[in-house]
Design an enzyme around this catalytic site. Sequence first.
Site, PDB file in Angstrom:
ATOM      1  N   HIS A  15      -7.254  -6.089   1.192  1.00  0.00           N
ATOM      2  CA  HIS A  15      -6.068  -5.238   1.393  1.00  0.00           C
ATOM      3  C   HIS A  15      -5.266  -5.667   2.627  1.00  0.00           C
ATOM      4  O   HIS A  15      -4.300  -5.009   2.994  1.00  0.00           O
ATOM      5  CB  HIS A  15      -6.555  -3.784   1.557  1.00  0.00           C
ATOM      6  CG  HIS A  15      -5.520  -2.731   1.316  1.00  0.00           C
ATOM      7  ND1 HIS A  15      -5.029  -2.432   0.063  1.00  0.00           N
ATOM      8  CD2 HIS A  15      -4.856  -1.886   2.169  1.00  0.00           C
ATOM      9  CE1 HIS A  15      -4.133  -1.450   0.148  1.00  0.00           C
ATOM     10  NE2 HIS A  15      -4.002  -1.111   1.420  1.00  0.00           N
ATOM     11  N   SER A  47       0.846  -1.195   0.000  1.00  0.00           N
ATOM     12  CA  SER A  47       0.000   0.000   0.000  1.00  0.00           C
ATOM     13  C   SER A  47       0.887   1.253   0.000  1.00  0.00           C
ATOM     14  O   SER A  47       1.660   1.447  -0.933  1.00  0.00           O
ATOM     15  CB  SER A  47      -0.944  -0.057   1.200  1.00  0.00           C
ATOM     16  OG  SER A  47      -1.980   0.878   1.060  1.00  0.00           O
ATOM     17  N   ASP A  94     -10.190  -5.731  -2.970  1.00  0.00           N
ATOM     18  CA  ASP A  94      -9.561  -4.680  -2.156  1.00  0.00           C
ATOM     19  C   ASP A  94     -10.374  -3.388  -2.291  1.00  0.00           C
ATOM     20  O   ASP A  94     -10.434  -2.794  -3.367  1.00  0.00           O
ATOM     21  CB  ASP A  94      -8.129  -4.493  -2.671  1.00  0.00           C
ATOM     22  CG  ASP A  94      -7.329  -3.461  -1.888  1.00  0.00           C
ATOM     23  OD1 ASP A  94      -7.936  -2.510  -1.357  1.00  0.00           O
ATOM     24  OD2 ASP A  94      -6.101  -3.622  -1.823  1.00  0.00           O
TER      25      ASP A  94
END
Lengths: 284, 284
Positions: free
Chosen positions: A262, A151, A228
């Site tokens: 995620h 991320s 996600d």
Amino acid sequence: MSFEITATIASFGGKLLKLAHHAKSTSCQMKLNLYLPPSATPKTPAPLLIYLAGLTCTGDNGAEKGFFQAAASKKGIAILYPDTSPRGLNIAGEDESYDFGSGAGFYVDATKEPWSKGYKMESYITDELPQAVFSQFREIDGGRVGITGHSMGGHGAISLFLRHPGMYKSCSAFAPITNPSECAWGQKAFAGYFGEENKSKWAEHDSTELLKKFEGETDILIDVGTGDNFYKQGQLLPENFEKAAKEAGKKVTVRYQEGYDHSYFFISSFAGEHVEHAARYLCK
Amino acid sequence: MSFEITATIASFGGKLLKLAHHAKSTSCQMKLNLYLPPSATPKTPAPLLIYLAGLTCTGDNGAEKGFFQAAASKKGIAILYPDTSPRGLNIAGEDESYDFGSGAGFYVDATKEPWSKGYKMESYITDELPQAVFSQFREIDGGRVGITGHSMGGHGAISLFLRHPGMYKSCSAFAPITNPSECAWGQKAFAGYFGEENKSKWAEHDSTELLKKFEGETDILIDVGTGDNFYKQGQLLPENFEKAAKEAGKKVTVRYQEGYDHSYFFISSFAGEHVEHAARYLCK
């Protein structure tokens, strides 16, 4: 400054070291984790894979839930898990939001007051931290270093790889923010750390922009989960990065993993493959 | 009662389900995790390995940090991660200590007031929970079930295996409390749940005592870290269990793992081998 080793924990045949040191670049004590595989000795030093974590994380999340150690032990690769920002600088607002300030350093050197005081994560990650690691841990080969991340840390991994040609021999990322100038997370961070108007500076830290001008070779592996929510919200924009790669003739492999989210459940499921990707360049 | 599925999370090619249901035996809502490997379908149901967690844990710790899913995915085994006690029964003192009450059900049916109200973890784990799982998830084969666990959960795994001959086809444990009548944790729990004087009841839930009288065959795999402070403090007493096994002619393999501690870093390092141990009995 040299590290205090606050704990030594057996893990997958090697050792996970919990470390702390005072860092000049970030003006504070930084905590982190370092995994040494069983094969690492001063005479047979291991290459190093740096894992940059995402928003809200510390150096503990990847070490506890990422499961890089399982594959790193087999491949003989050390893993470095740094923190995601300075801590406790007493800057007004540093703890007010999850996506800016503490836990959200974005792996850049801030140029805007008051953040320019200690939010120097690029200097920390690319210079001070590795120098400190290589000088204290002779079990690690400073000439073979790769980088990965998740991320915000995926943005860190790719942008630092592209900004420092030759520094990292491998690059991969999990659900990276690949075009921060075009997503809400990146815009907030870059406006805060560089200033709203300083768009040329933004471009210097935007992986999609960097890739267009990159002159070296790439082999960047990216996994993104189709479940996600941040991908769906347009925070990651891997399509933009893929498009830039295609136009620039760069090798970038984006795998859209069906149904993955995620979380660290996603990261741990593919951590072994990212270690193998790194090993192809680090363990030659 | 049937489960509410509060989340479905992709993990190692399979699915981790976050579940909640109201349980009669524990008089409260119980939360838990269930991992279904990619091979599990109603036509090709997977065997089930139950992981019982230790003091202070919930059903989340093993699912996030135990690393069982990696091997379970490959072997085609489902993993059930229950909670460690009832929650929120409003019994005076239930939240006062880490080693009794909430998070410390010890996998027994309490007979002493006020705990006998809902601290019925043996009934929950051996009866109500598996029945609910098998009736709702036809992807699981109720005829092939193994059990493992950590610390208090290692006590649970071994004592339930020995108390319910035939119910579990495999048994292993990480740093189990193997002789609770002789260690501080066990004495506190058994005095509280059964009464100080009720020593015959204590023996019925003490794996070392149970093994002496067990008539079936065993192949119990145990890992204990030599750097485990609770081992050093005499809370685990694997030597007593080994001695009982030798005298009774039972197969028990205790591996003393050099330098490992009591944490999930220890569990995750050997989780794959425990799944393989279970697979030898569950995947025939």
